[in-house]
Design an enzyme around this catalytic site. Sequence first.
Site, PDB file in Angstrom:
ATOM      1  CD1 TRP A  19      -1.026   2.420   2.149  1.00 58.98           C
ATOM      2  CD2 TRP A  19      -2.834   1.754   1.016  1.00 58.98           C
ATOM      3  NE1 TRP A  19      -1.910   3.470   2.128  1.00 58.98           N
ATOM      4  CE2 TRP A  19      -3.028   3.080   1.439  1.00 58.98           C
ATOM      5  CE3 TRP A  19      -3.838   1.117   0.273  1.00 58.98           C
ATOM      6  CZ2 TRP A  19      -4.199   3.802   1.158  1.00 58.98           C
ATOM      7  CZ3 TRP A  19      -5.004   1.838   0.000  1.00 58.98           C
ATOM      8  CH2 TRP A  19      -5.176   3.161   0.439  1.00 58.98           C
ATOM      9  CG  ASN A  21      -1.683   6.922   2.182  1.00 60.68           C
ATOM     10  OD1 ASN A  21      -1.100   5.994   2.710  1.00 60.68           O
ATOM     11  ND2 ASN A  21      -2.109   7.953   2.882  1.00 60.68           N
ATOM     12  CG  ASP A  22      -1.133  11.320   2.007  1.00 63.61           C
ATOM     13  OD1 ASP A  22      -2.011  10.648   1.457  1.00 63.61           O
ATOM     14  OD2 ASP A  22      -1.326  11.979   3.043  1.00 63.61           O
ATOM     15  CD  GLN A  38       1.739   8.699   5.548  1.00 62.52           C
ATOM     16  OE1 GLN A  38       0.860   8.332   6.306  1.00 62.52           O
ATOM     17  NE2 GLN A  38       2.959   9.001   5.970  1.00 62.52           N
ATOM     18  CD  GLU A 201      -7.129  13.936   5.185  1.00 61.32           C
ATOM     19  OE1 GLU A 201      -6.899  13.054   6.026  1.00 61.32           O
ATOM     20  OE2 GLU A 201      -7.551  13.685   4.048  1.00 61.32           O
TER      21      GLU A 201
HETATM   22  C1  FRU Z   1      -4.304  12.055   3.519  1.00 66.16           C
HETATM   23  C2  FRU Z   1      -3.980  11.478   4.894  1.00 66.16           C
HETATM   24  C3  FRU Z   1      -3.235  12.466   5.731  1.00 66.16           C
HETATM   25  C4  FRU Z   1      -2.538  11.586   6.722  1.00 66.16           C
HETATM   26  C5  FRU Z   1      -2.194  10.386   5.878  1.00 66.16           C
HETATM   27  C6  FRU Z   1      -2.270   9.078   6.599  1.00 66.16           C
HETATM   28  O1  FRU Z   1      -4.506  11.073   2.559  1.00 66.16           O
HETATM   29  O2  FRU Z   1      -5.171  11.049   5.529  1.00 66.16           O
HETATM   30  O3  FRU Z   1      -4.036  13.442   6.336  1.00 66.16           O
HETATM   31  O4  FRU Z   1      -1.399  12.186   7.269  1.00 66.16           O
HETATM   32  O5  FRU Z   1      -3.104  10.375   4.805  1.00 66.16           O
HETATM   33  O6  FRU Z   1      -1.714   8.052   5.829  1.00 66.16           O
END
Ligand code: FRU
Length: 538
Positions: A19, A21-22, A38, A201
């Site tokens: 996985w 993400n950010d 992330q 965010e």
């Molecule tokens: C945005 C978010 C951020 C947080 C991160 C957690 O996608 O929710 O606010 O820091 O992802 O993975």
Amino acid sequence: LLAEQPYRTAFHFQPPQNWMNDPNGPMCYNGVYHMFYQYNPFGPLFNLRMHWAHSVSRDLINWIHLDPAFAPSEPFDINGCLSGSASIIPGGKPIMLYTGIDTENRQVQNLAFPKDLSDPYLREWVKHTANPIISLPEEIQPDDFRDPTTVWLAEDGKWRLLVGSQRDKTGIAFLYHSDDFVNWTKSDSPFHKVSGTGMWECPDFFPVWVDSTNGVDASVINPSKRVKHVLKLGIQDHGKDCYLVGEYSPEKEHYVPEDELTTTTLRLDYGIYYASKSFFDPVKKRRIMTAWVNETDSEADVIAKGWSGVQAFPRSIWLDKNQKQLLQWPIEEIEMLHENEVSFQNKKLEGGSLHEIQGITASQADVKISFKLANLEDAEEMDASWVDDPQLICSENDASKKGKFGPFGLLALASNDLTEQTAIFFRVLRKNGRYVVVMCSDQSRSSTKDGIDKTKYGAFLDVNPQQDEISLRTLIDHSIVESFGGGGKTCITARVYPTLAIGEEARLFVFNYGTESVVISELSVWSLKKARLNVEKP
Ligand code: FRU
């Protein structure tokens, strides 16, 4: 391998597996680009006990996968290392600010720095002993305080930074100042807040030149009004990255946007694109932005693939000449991957026609196209109920719905018999004697598979088709289609999962299903070579 993993990308950043993400803390240090993100090292689904994975590159195209820079380990981040930003401080040293989830499940802000500045890859990071350097403010819920920005130096010689938050559904960007990056004081009034918008965010705050496409370092103080400031906010409730253009007045310690944050606020991208973060690239004096592009297939699909999430292709961003919005454009390094150019000029596309672009690899391609329109007086009137909702226009009028001027555009990732196709197209409509251009990305026929999200995306494109050609640039990469209308005024990113139009089987067409003809004044398409993307063993 292709048959098993048809959705892996050729030039969009992704980890070898699991996985993502950010994007976190993108930066350039000593000529090396760093990308942190992330990451759940244990599997392909989201898990709050986030790590910061780390990759490095010399060209923003080919990436080397390193060990995670941060893992949950200390009382101030034991339950997760969430998003944050890099800053290059005087003397050229990088520091990192990130959110930790502490032992009490509170979000707090932490500081870290490289262990060994002589390591060209900055592999190891040290968490500061004073962490958390910012704790949860009063009256804020423990899970509503995160994602510190890059710091900037203000006129009073103190550093500033923002942290995203909310109180009673009012989105808030808190402002802090510091002399030393360790001791931070919260300003009495927030930097910016808007009621009813919920959690903000991944705020991003940066200056843009009013008269240059170059980037500006975050700490540039407004030299005779030559910069405006952009505040980008991730609206958690809607999963959308919105931005404001405005003025930053350090004397007043707050931000004054030119427009209010509403449902029609400018978005960086009208498709799937979130948690973007930008940085100033000192090598090429530009501001680069990247963002997380989530999957839109099912959880079972994600588990079967063993991975989730890609990063958008890095974009250069700058302020449009109209000073009201950003322009975004794929970074020029993409040209390193170009091969087999196919191009032509001045081709008339009659109403109801389809033309295949042959001789390229249609599953990984870069397409540039410009349309010229004449006799626009004949354009259709816009239905009154469509007003101001391009998303609705695109969802009610997919690529098969014939109009006068439009739909015309591209069929990407099309199968032999066109059962599968992702259509990126325009319609020109009349409204009160003026022309409105709508840009759509229609995923409804992108895959024969069920159980995946095939939302159609739409946005207005602020060009005058009487004067300007309507241009489209689209990056196609197996399971992601990233489109830039009008030279980067309107961007739409989509994820697609074709089952037939995969690898060598994919085809590319230009089409015009309107009744009026349009002219392609110029078209260039390149196949793209595969980048070295975090391959574990070369
Ligand atoms: C945005 C978010 C951020 C947080 C991160 C957690 O996608 O929710 O606010 O820091 O992802 O993975």
